[in-house]
Design a protein around this motif. Structure first.
Motif, PDB file in Angstrom:
ATOM      1  N   MET A 167       0.862  -1.175   0.000  1.00 39.13           N
ATOM      2  CA  MET A 167       0.000   0.000   0.000  1.00 39.13           C
ATOM      3  C   MET A 167       0.897   1.222   0.000  1.00 39.13           C
ATOM      4  O   MET A 167       1.509   1.545   1.005  1.00 39.13           O
ATOM      5  N   ASN A 185      -5.438   9.438   3.265  1.00 34.81           N
ATOM      6  CA  ASN A 185      -5.547   9.897   1.891  1.00 34.81           C
ATOM      7  C   ASN A 185      -5.451  11.417   1.846  1.00 34.81           C
ATOM      8  O   ASN A 185      -6.009  12.089   2.700  1.00 34.81           O
ATOM      9  N   LEU A 225      -4.944   4.585  -5.877  1.00 35.64           N
ATOM     10  CA  LEU A 225      -5.217   3.432  -5.013  1.00 35.64           C
ATOM     11  C   LEU A 225      -5.842   2.304  -5.822  1.00 35.64           C
ATOM     12  O   LEU A 225      -6.726   2.544  -6.637  1.00 35.64           O
ATOM     13  N   CYS A 260      -7.845   4.875   4.579  1.00 32.41           N
ATOM     14  CA  CYS A 260      -8.150   3.569   4.011  1.00 32.41           C
ATOM     15  C   CYS A 260      -7.627   2.521   4.973  1.00 32.41           C
ATOM     16  O   CYS A 260      -6.445   2.547   5.334  1.00 32.41           O
ATOM     17  N   ASP A 283      -0.322  11.514  -5.953  1.00 30.15           N
ATOM     18  CA  ASP A 283      -0.848  10.595  -4.933  1.00 30.15           C
ATOM     19  C   ASP A 283      -1.433  11.303  -3.718  1.00 30.15           C
ATOM     20  O   ASP A 283      -2.057  10.679  -2.868  1.00 30.15           O
TER      21      ASP A 283
END
Lengths: 159, 389
Positions: free
Chosen positions: A150, B280, B336, B294, B119
């Protein structure tokens, strides 16, 4: 969370107090269906005795409230049934037992039916038997390496 | 903790609106004296809001809300300038009111560039400049993202737009009242805002239109808003909007300081207590009230139900929450994978929240995430995968 308020009391009950969550060591059959990309994965474990009766069933599910509730109900419906009877537990039966599902959640009950079938298929393969009317499962579970990474997670980088 | 979805009308705002619902209910467009006072009050509200963003009152047009303002800005410019060009630049993380409007125009011969974000959810101003062509008539980039809270480099993008003679629109629905905005310093030509995100009433918003910007009307059929937007003036709503905006501006500094401290406490504690979690969005270029996580191996809707059972309201970008097939376009745009985007939860704070509420939320999240991971086949596989290494 619009459709959450559309859940029946039984769905909420089976989500809040799921029956038969867990794993079975050396199961007679285990099947995993669904894929993480779509947001639902169900794994069903079955313990089947020598007479072909489902002694115990356990599940693990990644998914929404309806996915958890349908898995829970599916385990309840197959316990005590013969393999042939368990095969006849349809998504409709799971839905009815839960007093219905919101339309967008009907696929969860299909997944529950497929999970039963996948576990029975595994049982038949292990036993080297053929169960009349059982088709091989479509196993599209997506477990790429990507999932175990991740990017940009400070908590993970520390570990 | 879902204060980005909507907010409660402040008592002061309600009190300001009340006389215009019960007593002075006249139609501001009527000529008799009964309606005179209400028309004056609407104009006062217009001036007050204009002042807050460094505009003049003639540049403020009241609408039914953020979605109408976005539709008007984009369709209005597209129609007015279609002879000049047919190219629009926007981003992949806009609100659906912008994205769907752009899709509508694409079906009618317009070309739309949807710029990617990094990102953290930030747009690169250089990418905006590189996308500009001779046919470009409009650039629309949101001020702050509603899901992940990132604040875009609006002033820089506006500067680039102006250097190329292109109109710049920003959807500031999530930022208005939360971040200081000045349309001149930030080079903004069109700005959408909505009252109910800042403790004002629902059903009222505005479009700021810089003097001289060419834009066609969207709602036809009356001379209200100086002939630009038909429909009986929502006087009480507008007066409430102005009151809410003024209060938000007065309390902005204090509220932001308080919310930022709460937000950082929530982020730090969750990252500390719950493994396999990511935040995020950008940690500093971020709305003071937005937190987006997340949690791996679990699905957002399940988490929302468990939180709801503890009395905590939140939202999720999970597909299961909205009934859509794909998870949130914003979470996918920041790179993601689907399976991680499914485990998202957004918590949006207000200054009414206490540090104790934060601690309660952290504990509730911790328990709920553990419970869902314990029943997740993905977590089971992950644990086996890790121990097998």
């Amino acid at each position: 969370m619009s459709q959450v308020s559309e859940y029946s009391e039984k769905v909420i009950d089976h989500f809040s107090n799921p029956r038969n969550v867990g794993e079975i060591e050396d199961p007679s059959g285990v099947g995993t269906v669904g894929n993480a990309k779509c947001g639902d994965i169900m794994r069903m474990y079955l313990d089947i005795d020598d007479d072909g009766v489902v002694r115990d069933a356990k599940f693990k599910t990644f998914g929404c409230g309806a996915a958890v509730a349908t898995s829970s109900m599916a385990t309840e419906l197959v316990i005590g049934k013969t393999v042939e009877e368990a095969l006849k537990v349809t998504n409709k039966a799971v839905m009815e037992a839960l007093d219905g599902l919101p339309p967008v959640k009907v696929h969860c009950s299909l997944l529950a039916e497929e999970a039963i079938h996948a576990a029975l298929w595994d049982y038949a393969e292990k036993k080297g038997i053929k169960i009349e009317g059982l088709k091989p499962p479509v196993n599209d579970i997506d477990q790429t390496e990507e999932f175990y990474r991740m990017p940009g997670s400070p908590a993970d980088e520390k570990k | 903790m879902d204060n980005a979805a909507t907010t409660r009308v402040l008592p002061e705002v309600f009190e300001a609106m009340k006389p215009y619902l019960l007593e002075e209910y006249g139609n501001p467009s009527s000529t008799y004296e009964f309606s005179g006072k209400i028309a004056q009050e609407v104009e006062k509200a217009r001036s007050a809001i204009a002042e807050l963003i460094g505009a003049t009152e003639k540049e403020i047009f009241f609408t039914s809300g953020g979605s109408e303002s976005d539709n008007w800005a984009i369709k209005g410019v597209a129609d007015a300038l279609r002879k000049k060009g047919n190219h629009i630049i926007t981003t992949s993380i806009e609100h659906h009111a912008v994205l769907e409007t752009c899709k509508f125009l694409e079906e009618r011969g317009f070309e739309v560039t949807y710029l990617p974000v990094d990102d953290k959810g930030l747009v690169d101003p250089q990418a905006v400049e590189n996308a500009i062509k001779d046919e470009t008539i409009l650039i629309s980039v949101m001020f702050a993202n509603n899901e992940i809270g990132s604040i875009e480099p609006v002033a820089k993008i506006g500067e680039i737009a102006h250097a190329h003679g292109v109109i710049f629109h920003t959807d500031a629905v999530q930022a208005f009242g939360h971040v200081a905005i000045n349309v001149d310093r930030m080079n903004i030509d069109l700005l959408s805002a909505s009252a109910h995100k800042l403790n004002g009433p629902k059903g009222v918003g505005l479009l700021y239109i810089r003097k001289g910007v060419k834009i066609s009307n969207l709602i036809h059929g009356g001379a209200q808003e100086r002939g630009r937007r038909a429909g009986t003036t929502n006087a009480a709503g507008i007066i409430g909007f102005a009151k809410a905006a003024q209060i938000a501006a007065e309390r902005m500094a204090e509220r932001c300081t308080k919310e930022t401290a709460l937000r950082n406490r929530l982020i730090e504690k969750v990252l500390e207590e719950i493994p396999y979690t990511r935040v995020n969005g950008d940690l500093t270029k971020r709305l003071s009230n937005n937190v987006s996580f997340c949690f791996r191996f679990i699905e957002g809707e399940s988490l929302l139900i468990l939180l709801d059972q503890k009395g905590i309201c939140a939202s999720s970008g999970s597909a299961c929450t909205s009934g859509a097939l794909d998870p949130s376009h914003v979470l996918l745009a920041i790179g993601l994978p689907h399976e991680i985007a499914h485990g998202s939860v957004r918590l949006t704070l207000s200054d009414e929240i206490t540090p104790e509420d934060i601690d309660f939320t952290v504990e509730a999240l911790k328990q709920a995430v553990k419970r869902l991971r314990d029943m997740s086949p993905l977590y089971e596989d992950f644990v086996k995968h890790e121990s097998g290494k």
